[in-house]
Design an enzyme around this catalytic site. Structure first.
Site, PDB file in Angstrom:
ATOM      1  N   ASP A   8       0.871  -1.217   0.038  1.00 63.27           N
ATOM      2  CA  ASP A   8      -0.072  -0.166   0.089  1.00 63.27           C
ATOM      3  C   ASP A   8       0.990   1.355   0.011  1.00 63.27           C
ATOM      4  OD1 ASP A   8      -2.217   1.657   0.447  1.00 63.27           O
ATOM      5  OD2 ASP A   8      -1.884   1.775   2.535  1.00 63.27           O
ATOM      6  N   ASP A  10       0.021   5.128   1.056  1.00 62.68           N
ATOM      7  CA  ASP A  10      -0.035   5.906   1.849  1.00 62.68           C
ATOM      8  C   ASP A  10      -0.565   5.330   3.353  1.00 62.68           C
ATOM      9  OD1 ASP A  10      -0.231   8.181   0.027  1.00 62.68           O
ATOM     10  OD2 ASP A  10      -2.281   7.891  -0.198  1.00 62.68           O
TER      11      ASP A  10
END
Ligand SMILES: [Mg+2]
Ligand SMILES: [Zn+2]
Length: 168
Positions: A8, A10
């Site tokens: 991922d 952020d």
């Protein structure tokens, strides 16, 4: 056939500042560059899988997303590290930009971004895993048939080393 690590963006690679798109606001998480370099060295394909509904919401454009990702890879390259490909979802059903305000199959927790990578690369799925900071990341991993690990902050390189050690 190579294993892949899905990261991922952020909250994992960079500090989650909410609808981030400007490089001036970008801040790597501790150990993030070292983690990517380590994964490269261990033979993993490294993919980013990120929801970017800011595009559908009209906060920034798809070009801004791809420009930031190119910049990230430039910064990684200075350290001999690289992301093999960035996969992002620009959609959101509540968006204000009609072309992106759709129900898609790529917004996590759906597995579309991961499945797109599987379709494009020769991935050893059994040895692949995802690292995310939200339950929706782990749900996407589960739906794609790979293991997900929740990163709660701290040093990403140390976290990756621990995950890798536990798997091998
Ligand atoms: Mg996140
Ligand atoms: Zn999508």
């Amino acid at each position: 056939m190579r294993p892949a690590v899905f990261l991922d963006r952020d909250g994992v690679l960079n500090v989650d500042k909410g609808y981030l798109y400007r490089r001036e606001d970008f801040e790597w998480m501790p150990g993030a560059i070292a983690a990517v370099k380590r994964l490269n060295g261990m033979g993993y394909l490294v993919f980013v899988v990120t929801n970017q509904s800011g595009v559908a919401r009209g906060y920034y454009r798809e070009n801004d997303v791809t420009a930031l990702h190119a910049w990230m890879n430039g910064q990684l390259g200075l350290h001999g590290a690289r992301i093999d490909k960035f996969y992002y979802c620009p959609h959101h059903t509540e968006g204000s930009v009609p072309e992106y305000a759709t129900a898609c199959e790529c917004r996590k927790p759906l597995p579309g971004l991961i499945l797109a990578a599987f379709a494009e690369w020769d991935v050893d799925r059994a040895r692949s895993f995802l690292v995310g900071d939200k339950d929706s990341d782990l749900a996407a991993a589960a739906a794609a048939g790979i293991r997900g690990y929740k990163f709660a902050g701290g040093d990403l390189d140390e976290f990756i080393q621990a995950v890798h050690a536990a798997r091998n």
